[in-house]
Design an enzyme around this catalytic site. Sequence first.
Site, PDB file in Angstrom:
ATOM      1  N   LYS A   1       5.968  34.975 -20.513  1.00  0.00           N
ATOM      2  CA  LYS A   1       4.448  35.824 -19.965  1.00  0.00           C
ATOM      3  C   LYS A   1       4.896  34.524 -18.937  1.00  0.00           C
ATOM      4  CE  LYS A   1       1.389  37.334 -19.083  1.00  0.00           C
ATOM      5  NZ  LYS A   1       0.706  36.806 -17.694  1.00  0.00           N
TER       6      LYS A   1
ATOM      7  N   CYS B   1       0.800  19.838 -10.713  1.00  0.00           N
ATOM      8  CA  CYS B   1      -0.069  19.298 -11.400  1.00  0.00           C
ATOM      9  C   CYS B   1       0.538  18.034 -11.300  1.00  0.00           C
ATOM     10  CB  CYS B   1       0.802  20.168 -13.263  1.00  0.00           C
ATOM     11  SG  CYS B   1       2.251  19.817 -13.863  1.00  0.00           S
TER      12      CYS B   1
ATOM     13  N   GLU C   1       2.473  21.040 -21.386  1.00  0.00           N
ATOM     14  CA  GLU C   1       2.379  20.535 -20.461  1.00  0.00           C
ATOM     15  C   GLU C   1       0.711  21.571 -19.261  1.00  0.00           C
ATOM     16  OE1 GLU C   1       1.905  19.662 -16.263  1.00  0.00           O
ATOM     17  OE2 GLU C   1       3.573  20.710 -16.100  1.00  0.00           O
TER      18      GLU C   1
ATOM     19  N   GLU D   1      -9.462  17.823 -11.073  1.00  0.00           N
ATOM     20  CA  GLU D   1      -8.573  18.289 -10.258  1.00  0.00           C
ATOM     21  C   GLU D   1      -8.296  19.102  -9.633  1.00  0.00           C
ATOM     22  OE1 GLU D   1      -4.055  18.785 -12.014  1.00  0.00           O
ATOM     23  OE2 GLU D   1      -6.029  19.951 -12.659  1.00  0.00           O
TER      24      GLU D   1
END
Length: 515
Positions: A207, A319, A285, A417
């Site tokens: 996906k 990330c 992750e 973040e």
Amino acid sequence: MFRLVRNLGFFHSGISKFSVEERLQLVRTMHSLIKNQAYVDGKWTDSREKKTFDVINPANLKIIGNVPDMDVKDVEKAIDAAYDAFHSQEWQNKTAKDRSNLLKKWFTLLEANKAEIAEIMTSESGKPLAESFGEITYGNSFIEWFAEEARRIYGEVVPSPVASKSITHTKHPIGVAGLITPWNFPHAMITRKAGAALAAGCTVVIKPAEDTPLTALALCKLADEVGFPPGVINVITSSRSNAAPIGELLCKSPKVAGISFTGSTEVGKLLYRQCADGVKRIGLELGGNAPFIVFKSANIDHAVAGALASKFRNCGQTCISANRFLIQDDVCEEFIGKLINQMKCLSIGDGACSCTKIGPLINEAQLKKVKGMVEDAKQKGAKIVHGGRHMKDIGELFFEPTIITDIKPDMKLYTDEVFGPIVSIIPFKSEEQALKIANGTQRGLAGYFFTQDLNQAFRVRNKLEVGMVGINEGLISSTEAAFGGIKESGVGREGSSHGIEEYVYIKYSCFGNLN
């Protein structure tokens, strides 16, 4: 076909004068990897309801294609196909060498078609072409790596405590793996997961993110040409409105043995909970909040180069991007001055232009987040020393690379973040203070620090609470290295020899009465 892909390099250079949309249209007329259908059970297919959604170029907001907007009923068919393929004789009887050879063939086609995949990736993600080529090289290397690792999934013969018994450990594929991948690395996040799963003998339902489905479908097109059996690789596409129920289905379906997800910590926690009832294998992750520490013992030029590499790749939308820049008082002014000088050289614009170094943010939601965090810092007393501008003159989703000082703990830039081209400067006095700030978060994906003091390097490496550490280095990703975090940044590891462990289980066999 093979004659054509060998000529794509010439073709790419010959059409550089055209816009990215014009180049993609020319590619469509020759050997198109651009697909407007999903891929289920070895067939290209539309959604059950014939619904579609548009794919937008973030550099200019033009529509570059549309793909099926699939729902849970569509995805159930993909799961059934993967489940049946896993249990079929055609896949079960594949040896490790057979799987390795299929992956090697896929790698060869991926390498041959780099130019067109790069065009597609830049058009839907906005990242500069040079970065797209870099990601493709990186992403392809996972297919090459796991093609080799497929033949190294070793078991064990364990010394038995009883003479009449023999003990063995063998490794077996877990079954169907649901792979949910992000928009910021639409190629590498698929190959890093799918390469390992397929090498282990699993089948997959992929996906991709709704912002970047075309790259995923291009990879699938080449996998289809390789000759993977029907149902082994499936790619389903959906709009954001269908993403949540599809994710829940993948987590709760008894036919799916494991989930691998790369994305936000918030979504990762939700998927973790949804997998709990089935005690399902899961690899996550998730988000980071990477500290970037510059000690007074550092080579400042190296630190500045590392900051540029870590912070501004993909417009800060990675990330493991440096998020909080902790600079020791003694060298703070020098570091900021040199960083500003280098940032002035960062050309901003459409990634299709070869001179572009910084592209747009991916979508309106990401732009709103970045602007909101900068405004929050300004209102609470932070100072913008470079940049800070929403660059509407270039395009709606462009934000100027920015340096902000006087960051305080009550600001979002201190705690969250940012996922954008913002450098938040936080000065510190001592090593202990730097580590306290760096570790004062529940995120623990990556961290960076610069020092020429070897004792300090080992000391800080050991105390930094992250899964990956860059020491005098701003680029740390590598196929051979184990990628993953601790705390709320995820569970499990991808890449390296450890990446395949996410897709196998150990079976203990005891042979008795051997005397």
